[in-house]
Motif scaffolding. Structure first.
Motif, mmCIF file in Angstrom:
data_model
loop_
_atom_site.group_PDB
_atom_site.id
_atom_site.type_symbol
_atom_site.label_atom_id
_atom_site.label_comp_id
_atom_site.label_asym_id
_atom_site.label_seq_id
_atom_site.Cartn_x
_atom_site.Cartn_y
_atom_site.Cartn_z
ATOM 1 N N GLN A 233 61.834 -5.925 74.586
ATOM 2 C CA GLN A 233 60.985 -5.299 75.602
ATOM 3 C C GLN A 233 61.075 -3.782 75.450
ATOM 4 O O GLN A 233 62.046 -3.168 75.882
ATOM 5 N N PRO A 234 60.074 -3.162 74.829
ATOM 6 C CA PRO A 234 60.149 -1.706 74.630
ATOM 7 C C PRO A 234 59.747 -0.956 75.895
ATOM 8 O O PRO A 234 58.895 -1.412 76.672
ATOM 9 N N GLU A 235 60.355 0.190 76.079
ATOM 10 C CA GLU A 235 59.986 1.064 77.197
ATOM 11 C C GLU A 235 60.147 2.511 76.741
ATOM 12 O O GLU A 235 61.231 2.919 76.307
ATOM 13 N N ILE A 236 59.070 3.258 76.801
ATOM 14 C CA ILE A 236 59.129 4.674 76.455
ATOM 15 C C ILE A 236 59.680 5.440 77.654
ATOM 16 O O ILE A 236 59.151 5.343 78.761
ATOM 17 N N ILE A 237 60.755 6.151 77.418
ATOM 18 C CA ILE A 237 61.414 6.893 78.490
ATOM 19 C C ILE A 237 60.575 8.123 78.816
ATOM 20 O O ILE A 237 60.312 8.961 77.938
ATOM 21 N N ASN A 238 60.154 8.219 80.047
ATOM 22 C CA ASN A 238 59.172 9.234 80.436
ATOM 23 C C ASN A 238 59.850 10.592 80.648
ATOM 24 O O ASN A 238 59.912 11.123 81.757
ATOM 25 N N PHE A 239 60.334 11.119 79.529
ATOM 26 C CA PHE A 239 61.023 12.411 79.514
ATOM 27 C C PHE A 239 60.162 13.437 78.805
ATOM 28 O O PHE A 239 59.651 13.183 77.706
ATOM 29 N N SER A 240 60.034 14.597 79.405
ATOM 30 C CA SER A 240 59.323 15.719 78.786
ATOM 31 C C SER A 240 59.886 16.983 79.406
ATOM 32 O O SER A 240 59.748 17.198 80.617
ATOM 33 N N ASN A 241 60.544 17.813 78.600
ATOM 34 C CA ASN A 241 61.211 18.974 79.188
ATOM 35 C C ASN A 241 60.217 20.080 79.533
ATOM 36 O O ASN A 241 59.021 20.002 79.202
ATOM 37 N N LEU A 242 60.714 21.111 80.187
ATOM 38 C CA LEU A 242 59.829 22.178 80.652
ATOM 39 C C LEU A 242 59.185 22.925 79.497
ATOM 40 O O LEU A 242 58.035 23.362 79.596
ATOM 41 N N GLY A 243 59.925 23.059 78.386
ATOM 42 C CA GLY A 243 59.350 23.719 77.227
ATOM 43 C C GLY A 243 58.122 23.001 76.714
ATOM 44 O O GLY A 243 57.119 23.629 76.347
ATOM 45 N N GLN A 244 58.171 21.675 76.691
ATOM 46 C CA GLN A 244 57.023 20.896 76.230
ATOM 47 C C GLN A 244 55.860 21.008 77.200
ATOM 48 O O GLN A 244 54.697 21.124 76.791
ATOM 49 N N ARG A 245 56.146 20.999 78.468
ATOM 50 C CA ARG A 245 55.071 21.086 79.467
ATOM 51 C C ARG A 245 54.345 22.431 79.382
ATOM 52 O O ARG A 245 53.118 22.499 79.525
ATOM 53 N N LYS A 246 55.102 23.497 79.138
ATOM 54 C CA LYS A 246 54.478 24.819 78.981
ATOM 55 C C LYS A 246 53.662 24.893 77.695
ATOM 56 O O LYS A 246 52.609 25.532 77.647
ATOM 57 N N LEU A 247 54.148 24.234 76.665
ATOM 58 C CA LEU A 247 53.522 24.311 75.343
ATOM 59 C C LEU A 247 52.076 23.829 75.367
ATOM 60 O O LEU A 247 51.224 24.347 74.639
ATOM 61 N N TYR A 248 51.794 22.829 76.200
ATOM 62 C CA TYR A 248 50.456 22.242 76.201
ATOM 63 C C TYR A 248 49.611 22.647 77.409
ATOM 64 O O TYR A 248 48.585 22.042 77.695
ATOM 65 N N ARG A 249 50.042 23.706 78.095
ATOM 66 C CA ARG A 249 49.210 24.265 79.156
ATOM 67 C C ARG A 249 48.059 25.068 78.546
ATOM 68 O O ARG A 249 48.163 25.564 77.420
ATOM 69 N N PRO A 250 46.958 25.220 79.286
ATOM 70 C CA PRO A 250 45.834 25.988 78.726
ATOM 71 C C PRO A 250 46.178 27.442 78.409
ATOM 72 O O PRO A 250 45.664 28.011 77.450
ATOM 73 N N PHE A 251 47.075 28.026 79.216
ATOM 74 C CA PHE A 251 47.356 29.458 79.057
ATOM 75 C C PHE A 251 48.809 29.677 78.648
ATOM 76 O O PHE A 251 49.714 28.956 79.079
ATOM 77 N N GLN A 252 49.021 30.707 77.830
ATOM 78 C CA GLN A 252 50.366 31.094 77.420
ATOM 79 C C GLN A 252 50.898 32.167 78.365
ATOM 80 O O GLN A 252 50.134 32.942 78.934
#
Length: 374
Positions: free
Chosen positions: A34-53
């Motif tokens: 039974q696979p489960e993707i652990i819903n982890f995403s750090n703050l660096g990743q969240r900033k990386l894919y925001r529209p603005f830098q």
């Protein structure tokens, strides 16, 4: 049924990252777990894919101004990526951004990988991907990648990472340099295995592609994470030689680099399902990307991978892949060659056999590692 956690870059709005997560999830499920993707995403990743830098330097301000002008399109694409995540991934509950919040409770094993989860220099780098938080489950690394960054050179605490690696129950790596660096760091000998995307067949991806996206009957699909201007000029000349339109990807990079002014275009929306459709139906694929190379071969398209940047140094992601699977003849320089037939088909006969052999070895590693699940 034993539950297997997978921690990787599944939340990156990047088609390769998301499709390797989907592939590993699918393979683990087919093995009877039974696979489960652990819903982890750090703050660096969240900033990386925001529209603005963030930042006030002139270059950043200019990029943000361009992004603002195309904000509706960028946000529409982001919504498509998020919909793919919710529809295609078997996610754990909650939304975790800090390693300290993670727990291995309920898992018989946790897999880190694939993708550049062990690249300690990128914005979304995190110790979480080395599994120090896993205390009561088997620790497995499948096709993890350092992304051309040797920990012994780029970290000021390589001993910490050596300890993390030695605590793993099973380790496999995606690139030859990674295997060498692990041996230098820990003394361990580990195998090189296929990226998870290559463990599935074309039919598996056709089943999740977007069949409704509007595409011309013939086109060049040009896929690159950064769209280097010198490569853009090469693609423009190839397009002119054959009279084929060019479709790109990644609206933010597209507009920042002014690619609309070169006559290139974008699909009406972007996410992995659209990416798969663009790959499968292209007359020609031109890419600088590791996963761009993989999916060109998955659908057996005419393609060229442009040698650039880190490929002249320690970045052997594409080079390892091409050496393994008889693809080196499709690696070409940036310079335009008027005598080259850029539409020439690739003979995939040897590739098929090599890929099947590598797939068996890779699946054997994963099966044996999971057999130790607690």
């Amino acid at each position: 049924m034993k539950k297997i956690g997978i921690i990787t870059f599944h939340r990156s709005h990047n088609c390769g990252s998301m499709l390797q997560a989907y592939a590993l999830q699918t393979v683990v499920g087919r093995m009877g777990y039974q696979p489960e993707i652990i819903n982890f995403s750090n703050l660096g990743q969240r900033k990386l894919y925001r529209p603005f830098q963030s930042g006030l330097n002139p270059k950043t301000l200019a990029k943000n101004a361009i992004a603002l002008a195309h904000l509706n399109r960028i946000r529409r694409n982001d919504a498509c990526y998020e919909r793919f995540i919710s529809e295609r991934f078997l996610l754990s509950e909650g939304d975790v951004s800090r390693c300290e919040e993670l727990s291995s409770d309920g898992y018989s094993a946790v897999i880190c990988g694939s993708d550049q989860v062990w690249n300690v220099t990128i914005d979304d780098a995190d110790d979480a991907y080395f599994l120090p938080w896993v205390t009561d489950a088997a620790k497995i690394a499948y096709a993890a990648s350092f992304g051309a960054r040797n920990i012994m050179k780029y970290s000021d605490d390589s001993k910490r990472y050596a300890g993390y690696l030695r605590a793993m129950d099973s380790i496999s790596i995606r690139e030859n340099n990674g295997r060498k660096w692990i041996h230098e760091l820990t003394g361990l000998d580990v195998p090189v295995v296929l990226d998870p995307t290559l463990l599935l067949d074309a039919e598996d991806y056709i089943a999740i592609e977007d069949s409704t996206v509007a595409l011309p009957s013939e086109y060049i699909f040009y896929y690159s994470p950064t769209y280097d201007r010198s490569i853009n000029r090469l693609v423009k000349r190839i397009s002119a030689k054959y009279g084929l339109p060019v479709i790109c990807f990644n609206a933010k990079a597209f507009y920042v680099k002014g690619m609309d002014m070169m006559g290139f275009s974008l699909p009406e929306r972007e996410d992995p399902s659209v990416y798969l459709a663009l790959m499968r139906h292209a007359s020609l694929v031109i890419t600088t990307s590791f996963h761009g190379t993989i999916f060109s071969t998955m659908f057996e398209r005419p393609f060229w991978t442009i040698k650039n940047g880190g490929m002249f140094g320690d970045d052997d992601r594409v080079l390892t892949l091409m050496d393994l699977l008889d693809l080196v003849d499709r690696l070409i320089p940036i310079e335009f060659d008027d005598d080259r037939n850029y539409l020439s088909p690739k003979d995939y006969a040897m590739y098929r056999g090599l890929r099947e052999d590598q797939r068996k070895t890779s699946l054997m590693f994963l099966g044996e590692a999971l057999s130790e699940a607690r």
